[in-house]
Design an enzyme around this catalytic site. Structure first.
Site, short mmCIF file in Angstrom:
data_model
loop_
_atom_site.label_atom_id
_atom_site.label_comp_id
_atom_site.label_asym_id
_atom_site.label_seq_id
_atom_site.Cartn_x
_atom_site.Cartn_y
_atom_site.Cartn_z
CG HIS A 153 -2.08 -0.91 1.13
ND1 HIS A 153 -1.94 -2.28 1.08
CD2 HIS A 153 -3.42 -0.67 1.10
CE1 HIS A 153 -3.15 -2.84 1.02
NE2 HIS A 153 -4.06 -1.89 1.02
CG HIS A 202 2.81 -3.41 6.20
ND1 HIS A 202 3.54 -4.38 5.56
CD2 HIS A 202 1.73 -3.15 5.40
CE1 HIS A 202 2.94 -4.71 4.44
NE2 HIS A 202 1.84 -3.99 4.31
#
Length: 238
Positions: A153, A202
């Site tokens: 992303h 993440h």
């Protein structure tokens, strides 16, 4: 250094710093950006692979965000992250390409066609090279089967907003507009990166590595397309 050698060196430096030359300032800036970004990615990757202090820092930050998550911030972060997934970024990139086509900007259209798709492919390859597991929680906000390093992303956001900012910087005559474009792109990338860390998808090092990786690829794309445009323009003038 002899006078002849000095003269050659000065001519070389002048050519590399020429704003209008086909191998001038744009190429020099692109190479510098590429080298710095690759070096930054290498440092982060080495630290993650060796389990240095950054690994402990990653875990501490992930646990802190997980422990302090609250509404409506969590819903907002989900909205930001969904708007920068592969489907949404593919649509945005297509719309940007269409906009460049309507503005008769074929070289920027070419840059769009290779920048985001190519960068995302690079990101997938790097994920399989490093094969880092994602953060683990008892009741995670998101559950993903793919690898964590680097963040897809964040990479997509860096490529898309970086490309858009590059266009504004190279076409606008106003320094205020150029500064606003760079600041806006940086803010959007930071927001997407924050959403990924906040949601536990993440680690911090994942998003930082994604930024470095994408800036390197962005430098390759923009510099290559710019060099192609300048070379063709120079040939047409001959």
């Amino acid at each position: 250094m002899t006078r002849i050698a000095y003269g050659k060196l000065m001519r070389f430096l002048t050519a590399r710093l020429s704003p209008g030359g086909e191998l001038g300032l744009h190429l020099t800036a692109g190479v510098i950006m590429l080298v710095v970004a690759v070096a930054a990615f290498g440092e982060i990757a080495d630290a993650v692979g060796e389990g240095d202090d950054i690994a402990r820092y990653d875990e501490q930050v992930s646990q802190w965000f997980y422990a302090h998550a609250f509404e409506p911030l969590t819903t907002i972060m989900f909205g930001i992250t969904h708007l920068h997934g592969i489907p949404a970024m593919s649509v945005l990139s297509a719309l940007l390409g269409l906009w460049f086509w309507r503005r008769h900007a074929p070289y920027w259209l070419l840059a769009t066609a290779i920048c985001v798709p190519g960068g995302m492919l690079l990101n997938v390859l790097l994920k399989h090279v490093y094969q880092r597991a994602r953060p683990a929680f008892d009741e995670p906000f998101v559950t993903l089967a793919t690898y964590s390093f680097p963040s897809g992303h964040t990479a997509a956001a860096t490529l898309f907003y970086g490309l858009l900012a590059s266009y504004v910087v190279t076409t606008s005559a106003s320094w205020r507009v150029r500064a606003a474009a760079v600041a806006g792109a940086a803010a959007m990338v930071a927001l997407v990166a924050l959403s990924r860390v906040y949601l536990g998808a993440h680690f911090v090092s994942d998003v930082l590595a994604a930024m470095a990786e994408s800036l390197a690829w962005l430098a390759v794309c923009i510099t290559s397309v710019s060099t192609l445009r300048r070379r063709r323009a120079a040939r047409q003038e001959q």
